[in-house]
Design an enzyme around this catalytic site. Structure first.
Site, mmCIF file in Angstrom:
data_model
loop_
_atom_site.group_PDB
_atom_site.id
_atom_site.type_symbol
_atom_site.label_atom_id
_atom_site.label_comp_id
_atom_site.label_asym_id
_atom_site.label_seq_id
_atom_site.Cartn_x
_atom_site.Cartn_y
_atom_site.Cartn_z
ATOM 1 N N GLY A 191 0.826 -1.195 0.000
ATOM 2 C CA GLY A 191 0.000 0.000 0.000
ATOM 3 C C GLY A 191 0.861 1.245 0.000
ATOM 4 O O GLY A 191 2.072 1.192 0.220
ATOM 5 N N GLN A 250 2.669 10.273 1.660
ATOM 6 C CA GLN A 250 4.029 9.718 1.630
ATOM 7 C C GLN A 250 4.855 10.290 0.483
ATOM 8 O O GLN A 250 6.084 10.191 0.496
ATOM 9 C CB GLN A 250 3.998 8.184 1.513
ATOM 10 C CG GLN A 250 3.553 7.490 2.788
ATOM 11 C CD GLN A 250 3.581 5.986 2.636
ATOM 12 O OE1 GLN A 250 2.650 5.404 2.088
ATOM 13 N NE2 GLN A 250 4.642 5.356 3.099
ATOM 14 N N CYS A 296 7.413 0.239 6.636
ATOM 15 C CA CYS A 296 6.833 1.359 5.900
ATOM 16 C C CYS A 296 7.858 1.903 4.926
ATOM 17 O O CYS A 296 9.043 1.995 5.258
ATOM 18 C CB CYS A 296 6.431 2.451 6.900
ATOM 19 S SG CYS A 296 5.568 3.835 6.158
ATOM 20 N N LEU A 297 7.386 2.287 3.740
ATOM 21 C CA LEU A 297 8.292 2.916 2.767
ATOM 22 C C LEU A 297 8.918 4.178 3.353
ATOM 23 O O LEU A 297 10.025 4.556 2.976
ATOM 24 C CB LEU A 297 7.517 3.279 1.491
ATOM 25 C CG LEU A 297 6.929 2.108 0.691
ATOM 26 C CD1 LEU A 297 6.030 2.649 -0.419
ATOM 27 C CD2 LEU A 297 8.030 1.235 0.120
ATOM 28 N N HIS A 330 -3.117 0.992 8.208
ATOM 29 C CA HIS A 330 -1.756 1.557 8.139
ATOM 30 C C HIS A 330 -1.743 2.764 7.187
ATOM 31 O O HIS A 330 -1.230 3.830 7.528
ATOM 32 C CB HIS A 330 -0.778 0.472 7.662
ATOM 33 C CG HIS A 330 0.626 0.943 7.435
ATOM 34 N ND1 HIS A 330 1.691 0.509 8.195
ATOM 35 C CD2 HIS A 330 1.146 1.819 6.535
ATOM 36 C CE1 HIS A 330 2.798 1.102 7.781
ATOM 37 N NE2 HIS A 330 2.502 1.892 6.762
ATOM 38 N N GLU A 331 -2.330 2.577 6.005
ATOM 39 C CA GLU A 331 -2.298 3.669 5.008
ATOM 40 C C GLU A 331 -3.148 4.853 5.462
ATOM 41 O O GLU A 331 -2.763 6.012 5.280
ATOM 42 C CB GLU A 331 -2.781 3.172 3.648
ATOM 43 C CG GLU A 331 -1.960 2.050 3.027
ATOM 44 C CD GLU A 331 -0.463 2.280 3.050
ATOM 45 O OE1 GLU A 331 -0.024 3.450 3.079
ATOM 46 O OE2 GLU A 331 0.284 1.284 3.061
ATOM 47 N N HIS A 390 -1.565 7.451 7.658
ATOM 48 C CA HIS A 390 -0.757 8.486 6.999
ATOM 49 C C HIS A 390 -1.592 9.743 6.723
ATOM 50 O O HIS A 390 -1.081 10.856 6.763
ATOM 51 C CB HIS A 390 -0.206 7.969 5.666
ATOM 52 C CG HIS A 390 0.953 7.019 5.802
ATOM 53 N ND1 HIS A 390 2.160 7.399 6.334
ATOM 54 C CD2 HIS A 390 1.088 5.714 5.464
ATOM 55 C CE1 HIS A 390 2.997 6.365 6.319
ATOM 56 N NE2 HIS A 390 2.369 5.332 5.798
#
Lengths: 167, 175
Positions: free
Chosen positions: A47, A52, A97-98, A139-140, A143
């Protein structure tokens, strides 16, 4: 199409709260295409969220259909202005996470959620989802509110892991 | 210039304030801390601490010896080749528990070694009572032959009376 630069912690912009999308236009869809290309360019991300890449609108992409172990899923999802309207159960799981390279940690998430959102054309979407997919969405969506999984870490040790029976 | 890394081990009777004293001494001497794990094992304080500094092993020992002595700790320092940002991601978790018996760790880890399992994290505790101790171990690692290989390898161990073995996948979500 372009791969966008990913903001990494401690970039303060990751704490910014994103604004709802109001115009479902070509510019939105072009951005979503770039966001998806960026997700795919990363290391196995299931995702990605618009903030981000420094784009502070409430847009996330989730796709757990390619998970190493198959899990229940709704395929490739582009979720605009997503809202979770019901939560049930909880589970501890490991997340990375990215935006937080070379670190993973345990986080508690709701196990089942009801989700409402818009698609890139503004059509209404609604899903009941569970497990890994529900975790990815949570999670997404964090953000969008300026939260990272680091904000929700629980101890790596002595956690209560739900005993799962496989077969 | 990159400075060398050292692994500092301190062991002794536990009491509050040890980490604060040790880390303050290191900080004041201009050392950096890397990754660390502290545990209380059987009432003992035990820490492994990555320390980066320019004074060499001898310098680090000179710095820490008085601190360790004042806290009643034994000190051991090694120069290491390790670096930060070398994490490996575990994909399988094994939990073992049961009545405490000699040889549980050797059997479980022996079987795991046979299937190439790389243990990245291991912790174990003895609970229960002195009369009836129970043993609980959790370990995480990488299973190059897959989780089913781990499951079938451990099936025989789990079949022994009084030992429960649970093998679960760790599915790390990256988002």
């Amino acid at each position: 199409m372009a791969v966008l630069e990913i903001l990494t912690y401690p970039d303060p912009r990751l704490k910014q709260v994103s604004e709802p999308v109001t115009r479902f236009d070509e510019a939105l869809r072009a951005f979503i295409a770039d966001l998806e290309e960026t997700r795919r360019a990363g290391p196995g991300a299931v995702g990605i969220a618009a903030p981000q890449v420094g784009h502070f609108q409430r847009i996330v992409i989730v796709d757990v259909s390619g998970a190493r172990r198959p899990v229940p899923n709704h395929g490739h999802l582009v979720l605009v202005n997503p809202e979770i309207t019901a939560w049930e159960g909880y589970a501890v799981g490991r997340e990375g996470c990215l935006s937080v390279p070379d670190y993973t940690g345990n986080v508690i998430r709701a196990e089942r959620i009801h989700l409402e959102a818009r698609d890139p054309r503004g059509e209404v979407l609604a899903f009941d989802m569970e497990g890994f997919e529900a975790r990815a969405v949570q999670h997404e969506m964090d953000h969008l509110d300026g939260l990272l999984f680091l904000d929700r870490l629980v101890s790596r040790r002595n956690d209560l892991f739900r005993r799962k029976k496989y077969r | 210039m990159a400075e060398d890394w050292y692994m500092v081990n301190l062991v002794g009777v536990d009491r509050p304030g040890i980490v604060a004293h040790v880390s303050a001494a290191l900080f004041q001497a201009g050392c950096n801390l890397g990754e660390a794990a502290m545990m209380r094992l059987g009432g003992n304080f035990s820490i492994m601490l990555m320390v980066q500094g320019s004074g060499g092993k001898a310098g680090l020992v000179r710095l820490l010896e008085p601190v360790a002595e004042s806290l009643g700790l034994r000190l051991h320092v090694d120069r290491i080749e390790g670096h930060l940002h070398r994490h490996l991601e575990p994909d399988v978790r094994v939990t073992v528990f049961g009545a405490d018996r000699a040889g549980i760790v050797a059997r479980v880890t022996g079987v795991l070694a046979e299937v190439g399992f790389n243990i990245l994290d291991l912790q174990s505790d003895v609970g229960g009572t002195e009369a009836e101790p129970i043993y609980v171990m959790t370990l995480e690692g990488q299973a190059p032959e897959g989780i089913e290989a781990v499951r079938s390898a451990l099936a025989a161990v789990g079949g022994d009376a009084g030992i429960e073995v649970e093998v679960t996948p760790i599915e790390t979500l990256v988002g």
